[in-house]
Design a protein around this motif. Structure first.
Motif, mmCIF file in Angstrom:
data_model
loop_
_atom_site.group_PDB
_atom_site.id
_atom_site.type_symbol
_atom_site.label_atom_id
_atom_site.label_comp_id
_atom_site.label_asym_id
_atom_site.label_seq_id
_atom_site.Cartn_x
_atom_site.Cartn_y
_atom_site.Cartn_z
ATOM 1 N N MET A 64 13.203 -32.626 55.736
ATOM 2 C CA MET A 64 13.537 -31.377 56.383
ATOM 3 C C MET A 64 14.469 -31.667 57.559
ATOM 4 N N GLY A 65 14.004 -31.532 58.772
ATOM 5 C CA GLY A 65 14.849 -31.760 59.932
ATOM 6 C C GLY A 65 14.776 -30.604 60.902
ATOM 7 N N TYR A 66 15.390 -30.802 62.009
ATOM 8 C CA TYR A 66 15.410 -29.802 63.078
ATOM 9 C C TYR A 66 16.454 -28.743 62.740
ATOM 10 N N THR A 67 15.992 -27.526 62.478
ATOM 11 C CA THR A 67 16.854 -26.469 61.940
ATOM 12 C C THR A 67 16.622 -25.156 62.672
ATOM 13 N N HIS A 68 17.700 -24.367 62.765
ATOM 14 C CA HIS A 68 17.641 -23.013 63.309
ATOM 15 C C HIS A 68 17.981 -22.049 62.167
ATOM 16 N N TYR A 69 17.299 -20.902 62.147
ATOM 17 C CA TYR A 69 17.440 -19.935 61.063
ATOM 18 C C TYR A 69 17.755 -18.563 61.648
ATOM 19 N N TRP A 70 18.547 -17.801 60.929
ATOM 20 C CA TRP A 70 18.759 -16.429 61.353
ATOM 21 C C TRP A 70 18.942 -15.527 60.146
ATOM 22 N N ASN A 71 18.430 -14.309 60.296
ATOM 23 C CA ASN A 71 18.576 -13.257 59.294
ATOM 24 C C ASN A 71 19.507 -12.203 59.859
ATOM 25 N N ARG A 72 20.458 -11.815 59.040
ATOM 26 C CA ARG A 72 21.382 -10.746 59.424
ATOM 27 C C ARG A 72 20.985 -9.488 58.681
ATOM 28 N N HIS A 73 20.945 -8.385 59.403
ATOM 29 C CA HIS A 73 20.576 -7.105 58.811
ATOM 30 C C HIS A 73 21.771 -6.153 58.805
ATOM 31 N N ASP A 74 22.982 -6.739 58.763
ATOM 32 C CA ASP A 74 24.213 -5.947 58.842
ATOM 33 C C ASP A 74 25.155 -6.255 57.684
ATOM 34 N N HIS A 75 24.627 -6.707 56.560
ATOM 35 C CA HIS A 75 25.431 -7.076 55.403
ATOM 36 C C HIS A 75 26.096 -5.854 54.782
ATOM 37 N N THR A 76 26.905 -6.066 53.753
ATOM 38 C CA THR A 76 27.672 -4.964 53.157
ATOM 39 C C THR A 76 26.786 -3.849 52.617
ATOM 40 N N GLY A 77 25.543 -4.123 52.289
ATOM 41 C CA GLY A 77 24.647 -3.079 51.812
ATOM 42 C C GLY A 77 23.958 -2.306 52.930
ATOM 43 N N ALA A 78 24.202 -2.691 54.172
ATOM 44 C CA ALA A 78 23.565 -2.030 55.319
ATOM 45 C C ALA A 78 24.202 -0.663 55.559
ATOM 46 N N THR A 79 23.612 0.101 56.456
ATOM 47 C CA THR A 79 24.146 1.424 56.775
ATOM 48 C C THR A 79 25.525 1.305 57.416
ATOM 49 N N THR A 80 26.273 2.372 57.356
ATOM 50 C CA THR A 80 27.602 2.416 57.971
ATOM 51 C C THR A 80 27.497 2.164 59.469
ATOM 52 N N HIS A 81 26.479 2.729 60.087
ATOM 53 C CA HIS A 81 26.272 2.534 61.531
ATOM 54 C C HIS A 81 26.018 1.059 61.853
ATOM 55 N N ALA A 82 25.165 0.402 61.067
ATOM 56 C CA ALA A 82 24.857 -1.013 61.304
ATOM 57 C C ALA A 82 26.107 -1.865 61.145
ATOM 58 N N ARG A 83 26.914 -1.597 60.133
ATOM 59 C CA ARG A 83 28.141 -2.373 59.924
ATOM 60 C C ARG A 83 29.136 -2.141 61.057
ATOM 61 N N ALA A 84 29.236 -0.902 61.552
ATOM 62 C CA ALA A 84 30.143 -0.609 62.671
ATOM 63 C C ALA A 84 29.690 -1.342 63.932
ATOM 64 N N HIS A 85 28.395 -1.307 64.207
ATOM 65 C CA HIS A 85 27.853 -2.027 65.363
ATOM 66 C C HIS A 85 28.110 -3.525 65.216
ATOM 67 N N ALA A 86 27.926 -4.049 64.006
ATOM 68 C CA ALA A 86 28.125 -5.480 63.761
ATOM 69 C C ALA A 86 29.584 -5.883 63.957
ATOM 70 N N ARG A 87 30.525 -5.042 63.555
ATOM 71 C CA ARG A 87 31.952 -5.367 63.763
ATOM 72 C C ARG A 87 32.254 -5.481 65.254
ATOM 73 N N GLU A 88 31.727 -4.567 66.040
ATOM 74 C CA GLU A 88 31.915 -4.627 67.492
ATOM 75 C C GLU A 88 31.222 -5.851 68.071
ATOM 76 N N ALA A 89 30.003 -6.113 67.625
ATOM 77 C CA ALA A 89 29.248 -7.268 68.115
ATOM 78 C C ALA A 89 29.972 -8.567 67.766
ATOM 79 N N TYR A 90 30.532 -8.656 66.563
ATOM 80 C CA TYR A 90 31.249 -9.866 66.167
ATOM 81 C C TYR A 90 32.435 -10.119 67.094
ATOM 82 N N GLY A 91 33.184 -9.085 67.418
ATOM 83 C CA GLY A 91 34.319 -9.248 68.332
ATOM 84 C C GLY A 91 33.891 -9.828 69.666
ATOM 85 N N ARG A 92 32.788 -9.351 70.192
ATOM 86 C CA ARG A 92 32.278 -9.880 71.470
ATOM 87 C C ARG A 92 31.702 -11.282 71.297
#
Length: 149
Positions: free
Chosen positions: A1-29
Motif C-alpha cells: 500500500m503506502g502513504y496515500t491521500h484520497y479525494w472524491n469529487r462531486h462535480d463531475h459531468t453528471g452533476a447538477t448544472t449549479h455544481a458544475r458552475a461552482h466547480a469551474r469557478e473553484a478550479y480557477g481559484r
C-alpha cells in the motif's frame, strides 16, 4: 500500500448544472492557489516537477499535474486535478512521505476551502502528519488551514 491521500469529487459531468458552475469557478481559484503553493514550496527547497517527475508542473485550463523530482527519488505518484472530471470522481495520490507531500496536502486543504461540500478528502495520514502541508498553507495564505474532514 503506502502513504496515500484520497479525494472524491462531486462535480463531475453528471452533476447538477449549479455544481458544475461552482466547480469551474473553484478550479480557477484553486489553480492560481496551487501555483502559489508550488512557488512557496520551491522557495522552501522542495523541488516540484511535472507529473512524470521532470520539468515544470503543468497548469492548464483543463487540469493541473505535479509530482516531486525524479532526482534523488523524491517523486512517487502524480497529483492530477481536473477542472471538471468527466468520470471517475474518486482519485488518489500516493506520496510515500516524499517531500512533495507537503504540496499535495496543502493543495487538498485549499481544494476543500474552494470546493466545500463538492470535495471529500481523506488520508492514510493523521492530521499531525499533515503538519508540513499545513505550515506551507499558512506561509502562502497567512491563515490556519481547517481540518479536511
Amino acid at each position: 500500500m503506502g502513504y496515500t491521500h484520497y479525494w472524491n469529487r462531486h462535480d463531475h459531468t453528471g452533476a447538477t448544472t449549479h455544481a458544475r458552475a461552482h466547480a469551474r469557478e473553484a478550479y480557477g481559484r484553486l489553480v492560481l492557489d496551487a501555483q502559489r503553493i508550488c512557488r512557496q514550496a520551491m522557495e522552501n527547497g522542495i523541488v516540484i516537477c511535472g507529473g512524470d517527475g521532470e520539468g515544470e508542473p503543468e497548469f492548464t485550463e483543463g487540469y493541473f499535474a505535479l509530482n516531486g523530482t525524479i532526482l534523488n527519488d523524491e517523486w512517487h505518484e502524480s497529483m492530477v486535478w481536473e477542472a471538471i472530471p468527466s468520470e471517475g470522481v474518486f482519485t488518489f495520490c500516493k506520496t510515500a512521505y516524499k517531500p512533495y507531500d507537503a504540496v499535495v496536502t496543502a493543495i487538498l486543504l485549499r481544494a476543500k476551502y474552494h470546493y466545500g461540500e463538492l470535495v471529500s478528502v481523506r488520508s492514510d495520514g493523521t492530521w499531525d502528519e499533515w503538519l508540513a502541508g499545513r505550515e506551507l498553507y499558512r506561509q502562502v495564505f497567512s491563515e490556519t488551514a481547517l481540518p479536511y474532514e
